[in-house]
Design a protein around this motif. Structure first.
Motif, PDB file in Angstrom:
ATOM      1  N   ARG A 122      64.191   9.169  44.943  1.00  0.00           N
ATOM      2  CA  ARG A 122      63.763  10.464  44.445  1.00  0.00           C
ATOM      3  C   ARG A 122      62.793  10.249  43.291  1.00  0.00           C
ATOM      4  NH1 ARG A 122      67.362  14.563  46.197  1.00  0.00           N
ATOM      5  NH2 ARG A 122      69.284  13.733  47.135  1.00  0.00           N
ATOM      6  N   ASP A 123      61.837  11.173  43.193  1.00  0.00           N
ATOM      7  CA  ASP A 123      60.893  11.076  42.083  1.00  0.00           C
ATOM      8  C   ASP A 123      61.493  11.724  40.835  1.00  0.00           C
ATOM      9  OD1 ASP A 123      60.764  13.785  42.494  1.00  0.00           O
ATOM     10  OD2 ASP A 123      58.745  13.777  43.354  1.00  0.00           O
ATOM     11  N   ASP A 125      61.214  14.565  39.653  1.00  0.00           N
ATOM     12  CA  ASP A 125      61.629  15.963  39.838  1.00  0.00           C
ATOM     13  C   ASP A 125      62.797  16.101  40.796  1.00  0.00           C
ATOM     14  OD1 ASP A 125      59.608  16.771  38.141  1.00  0.00           O
ATOM     15  OD2 ASP A 125      58.139  16.869  39.780  1.00  0.00           O
ATOM     16  N   ILE A 127      62.803  15.111  43.933  1.00  0.00           N
ATOM     17  CA  ILE A 127      62.322  15.293  45.308  1.00  0.00           C
ATOM     18  C   ILE A 127      62.459  13.974  46.046  1.00  0.00           C
ATOM     19  CG2 ILE A 127      60.327  15.834  46.736  1.00  0.00           C
ATOM     20  CD1 ILE A 127      59.361  17.663  44.505  1.00  0.00           C
ATOM     21  N   ILE A 128      62.989  14.029  47.251  1.00  0.00           N
ATOM     22  CA  ILE A 128      63.201  12.830  48.064  1.00  0.00           C
ATOM     23  C   ILE A 128      61.858  12.282  48.519  1.00  0.00           C
ATOM     24  CG2 ILE A 128      64.217  11.928  50.186  1.00  0.00           C
ATOM     25  CD1 ILE A 128      66.415  14.004  49.925  1.00  0.00           C
ATOM     26  N   THR A 129      61.652  10.980  48.267  1.00  0.00           N
ATOM     27  CA  THR A 129      60.421  10.319  48.729  1.00  0.00           C
ATOM     28  C   THR A 129      60.701   9.351  49.866  1.00  0.00           C
ATOM     29  OG1 THR A 129      60.706   8.592  47.063  1.00  0.00           O
ATOM     30  CG2 THR A 129      59.378  10.514  46.448  1.00  0.00           C
ATOM     31  N   GLY A 148      60.500  15.203  50.783  1.00  0.00           N
ATOM     32  CA  GLY A 148      59.808  16.312  50.135  1.00  0.00           C
ATOM     33  C   GLY A 148      60.727  17.435  49.701  1.00  0.00           C
ATOM     34  N   THR A 149      62.054  17.258  49.907  1.00  0.00           N
ATOM     35  CA  THR A 149      63.015  18.297  49.505  1.00  0.00           C
ATOM     36  C   THR A 149      63.939  17.746  48.422  1.00  0.00           C
ATOM     37  OG1 THR A 149      64.688  17.666  51.152  1.00  0.00           O
ATOM     38  CG2 THR A 149      62.959  19.201  51.855  1.00  0.00           C
ATOM     39  N   ARG A 150      64.753  18.656  47.859  1.00  0.00           N
ATOM     40  CA  ARG A 150      65.742  18.266  46.858  1.00  0.00           C
ATOM     41  C   ARG A 150      67.157  18.280  47.449  1.00  0.00           C
ATOM     42  NH1 ARG A 150      62.119  21.338  43.664  1.00  0.00           N
ATOM     43  NH2 ARG A 150      61.332  20.174  41.843  1.00  0.00           N
ATOM     44  N   THR A 152      70.811  17.466  48.661  1.00  0.00           N
ATOM     45  CA  THR A 152      71.934  16.636  48.200  1.00  0.00           C
ATOM     46  C   THR A 152      73.106  16.818  49.156  1.00  0.00           C
ATOM     47  OG1 THR A 152      72.742  18.400  46.758  1.00  0.00           O
ATOM     48  CG2 THR A 152      71.283  16.738  45.768  1.00  0.00           C
ATOM     49  N   ASP A 200      60.841   5.867  40.032  1.00  0.00           N
ATOM     50  CA  ASP A 200      61.646   6.635  40.974  1.00  0.00           C
ATOM     51  C   ASP A 200      63.123   6.315  40.764  1.00  0.00           C
ATOM     52  OD1 ASP A 200      59.399   7.753  42.082  1.00  0.00           O
ATOM     53  OD2 ASP A 200      59.243   6.258  43.690  1.00  0.00           O
TER      54      ASP A 200
END
Length: 750
Positions: A122-123, A125, A127-129, A148-150, A152, A200
């Protein structure tokens, strides 16, 4: 210089960026040089001052310059081609390296995606990379839908969070999945893929459901074990109470019966009954000790005690058993050891009694020796118990320290026993910081040894007085005795005191030695018989002032007044060091023995037990629900001259105490049974203490009557307000000592 290099570097960079300008300038320079040279030659050839030789020289010079230029250009081209080949080779290596990196990247990605652990990046913010296949499978979503989403995972339960020194965050989560709830152990840390990009958050999770289930099962098993242990302790306490209560009546009544007038046959039966009861009590104590050690409830006291006196007491206590089997038993405590040490005297006594008792049991001829010496390390004391018994086979030497184990089945049949004594002793010694070792061979006896730390006590910590070792330097002492354990230890002690010791086993040789030199003392063992004893006494009569006879209580009846008149002093075996020193340092005339006429000879001890009965009659309230035990206590107290009042439960005891207190005639002592109907002893004691706290400073001494020997039960007695406790079965001597000690101390343990 740096500035010039910087300028040249800028020009080269400019030429590489704009090559057409460089080509134009170079072409102009070449054209200008060529045109200038050709124009100069043509113009010079048309003038009047034309000189063909000069013209030829000029042409040759220009040709030479052209050749030099061509050679320089050729070398430049060769250098450029060589450099190009190096560049090509470097490019090829870069291509190969790039291919390897791509292959490694693909391999790493395949490993990343095929990992069974959950991996998600995750970055800053959140957000999944990047995610791997395991995470996608647990999330039940494709990779494209996650990146590109958060997103969990659904958390059912959050575990404790810990931060490692390197900053990694570690925690457990219970996750809802298609397979049901799963426990995942996460490790989260920051990683940086590019120096110019923010770090990250890499989260790696491992499915630890099996481990969590195992830990939970272990926790449940531990709780069950603790519950079972508490139940076992409770059962042992109850069993101890229920067994000791009737056993108290058996032993107490047998003692009372032996105090009455009985026929010889009745006395034999009563003694057999008491011996059987004592054996049963010893077995119960062994089982309770083993259970306490198994439960980890053995507590060691740290109190000062006299080491030499304790060892000699043990030797004297076991002497009747050894002498009844025609064995010798003796002790030796090195004078270099401190007189008083700090430790658990009761537990040490238990270990030595067990080891020495076993040595007597498994020895047919010879004897047993207890030797105490300084250990290897400072503050350490070494104990040795040596015997001349049947020995122990090498293959059985480790097994005998395990519970319920003996050297062999034949040993168990011939000698009996539970096989718990050595196991208990070994664990007590280990708890004290030592370890029992064994040296033995079949038929050659055995030596049990252990060393434990025992710090020296301050001189004010104990009232025991140390005897002064006599100075026997250059003094000759003859020891007439068989080559036995006790004789060797007596000779060793005399040599430590500086004496020149001559040990003689043959009585005829001993009779011829007194005239040979000036003897300071002659010690004669009475086991040689009356005739030899009389002859030795007569032979030494004119040659030494110290003639000392050594005998056992059983040998006393064989001594006649005529024989005793030949000796200036006597010593009862096993010998005490203080008694031996006193006989050797005092004048002979003052020590003419005045032995009693009866068959019993009292063992001489420096601190012989005095009469412990109280000088005045005490008013004693007894709370005991068992009729036999109540009768026993009433009889014991009446014989001691006290006035007992018997109650059968806690309520009656409380009412009787309140009535006596209100009438102004309070009880001096309350003997309170712990387990009674209606109102138990603990509750009754608390109510008495509460009543005392509200009306007067006087405090009635309350002693618990209990069959429970666990440490927790003792603490419970003190917390309830009791001043001490007496353990069932009730012993008359301990009861007498407890009542006699009340004016001096308010805490009694017997």
């Amino acid at each position: 210089m740096l500035r010039v290099l910087r300028i040249r570097s800028r020009f080269r960079r400019f030429a590489r960026r704009h090559p057409w300008i460089s080509v134009t300038i170079r072409s102009a320079m070449i054209f200008s040089a060529t045109f200038g040279g050709a124009y100069g030659f043509i113009t010079g050839s048309r003038t009047e001052a034309y000189d063909p030789h000069a013209f030829a020289l000029g042409a040759s010079f220009l040709f030479a310059l052209a050749c030099v230029a061509l050679a320089t250009l050729s070398m430049r081209m060769r250098w450029l081609r060589k450099k190009m080949r190096k560049i090509e080779m470097h490019n090829e290596s870069l291509v190969d390296r790039n291919w390897e990196l791509k292959s490694a990247e693909e391999h790493a990605r395949s490993l990343f995606e095929s990992q069974s652990d959950l991996i998600v990046l995750r970055d800053g913010d959140g957000i999944i990379t990047s995610v791997n296949d395991a995470y996608c499978a647990l999330a039940r979503k494709p990779r494209e839908a996650l990146i590109g989403t958060r997103f969990t995972l659904p958390v059912l339960e959050q575990g404790a969070i810990a931060i490692e020194p390197n900053g990694t965050r570690v925690h457990d989560q219970k996750i809802d999945s298609a397979l049901g709830p799963r426990w995942v152990a996460w490790r989260e840390g920051l990683i940086r893929s590019d120096a110019h990009q923010p770090a990250d958050l890499q989260c790696v999770g491992r499915d630890v459901t099996d481990r969590a289930e195992t830990e939970r099962a272990l926790a449940e098993a531990r709780d069950l074990a603790n519950s079972a242990n508490r139940a076992k302790s409770k059962f042992l306490a109850m069993a101890s109470h229920e067994i000791r209560t009737p056993l108290n009546g058996i032993l107490g009544m047998s003692n009372l019966l032996l105090d009455t007038t009985l026929t010889a046959e009745q006395t034999t039966y009563a003694k057999a009954m008491k011996t059987s009861g004592d054996a049963l009590m010893a077995l119960i104590d062994e089982l309770l000790d083993f259970s306490k050690i198994e439960a980890g409830k053995i507590d060691l006291e740290q109190r000062p005690f006299a080491l030499a006196a304790m060892v000699e007491d043990i030797t004297e206590l076991l002497a009747p058993r050894a002498q009844a089997r025609k064995l010798e038993i003796a002790s030796y405590v090195d004078e270099r050891l401190p007189q008083n040490v700090i430790g658990d005297a009761a537990r040490l006594r238990q270990v030595l009694l067990n080891l020495a008792g076993n040595a007597i049991k498994f020895t047919q001829t010879g004897g047993v020796a207890l030797i105490v010496e300084p250990g290897i390390w400072p503050g350490e004391v070494s104990f040795l118990v040596r015997d001349t018994g049947i020995g122990i086979a090498p293959e059985a030497q480790q097994r005998i320290f395990r519970e319920f184990e003996q050297a062999s089945e034949g040993t168990a049949r011939n000698y009996g026993g539970t096989g718990l004594g050595l196991s208990i002793s070994e664990r007590i010694v280990r708890r004290m910081g030592g370890r029992i070792t064994l040296e033995s061979a079949e038929g050659e006896g055995a030596t049990f040894a252990f060393s434990i730390p025992l710090a020296a006590a301050n001189s004010g910590d104990s009232a025991a007085s140390a005897f002064v070792a006599p100075d026997l330097t250059d003094k000759s002492i003859m020891l007439v005795a068989p080559q036995s354990i006790e004789a060797s230890l007596i000779a060793r002690r005399l040599e430590r005191w500086g004496a020149q010791t001559c040990t003689v086993a043959d009585a005829s040789i001993a009779r011829a030695l007194p005239p040979e030199r000036s003897w300071y003392a002659v010690l004669v063992d009475c086991s040689s018989g009356d005739t030899q004893l009389r002859d030795l006494g007569e032979a030494a009569l004119r040659h030494t002032a110290h003639r000392i006879a050594m005998f056992t209580p059983a040998e006393r009846r064989d001594m006649t007044p005529a024989i005793t008149a030949l000796y200036t002093a006597y010593l009862v075996k096993p010998l005490r060091a203080a008694s031996l020193a006193a006989r050797l340092t005092s004048s002979g005339a003052a020590l003419v023995p005045d032995l009693p006429d009866d068959d019993a000879v009292v063992m001489e001890t420096p601190d012989a037990t005095a009469e412990n009965a109280s000088s005045r009659a005490l008013s004693i309230l007894v709370a005991e629900d068992n009729e036999i035990n109540a009768l026993l206590i009433r009889s014991l107290l009446t014989r001691l001259g006290h006035r007992p009042v018997i109650t059968t439960d806690g309520e009656q005891a409380l009412e009787s105490w309140l009535a006596a207190d209100s009438a102004g005639t309070p009880y001096d002592v309350v003997l309170m049974d712990i387990q009674m109907p209606k109102l138990d002893g603990m509750t009754a004691t608390r109510r008495i203490r509460a009543h005392e706290a509200g009306r007067s400073p006087r405090r009635t001494t309350i002693l618990a009557l209990t069959a429970n020997t666990l440490v927790d039960d003792r603490y419970a007695c003190f917390e309830a307000g009791m001043d001490g406790f007496l353990i069932k079965p009730l012993d008359r001597d301990k009861l007498t000592e407890a009542l006699a000690a009340l004016p001096a101390s308010q805490t009694v343990i017997a």
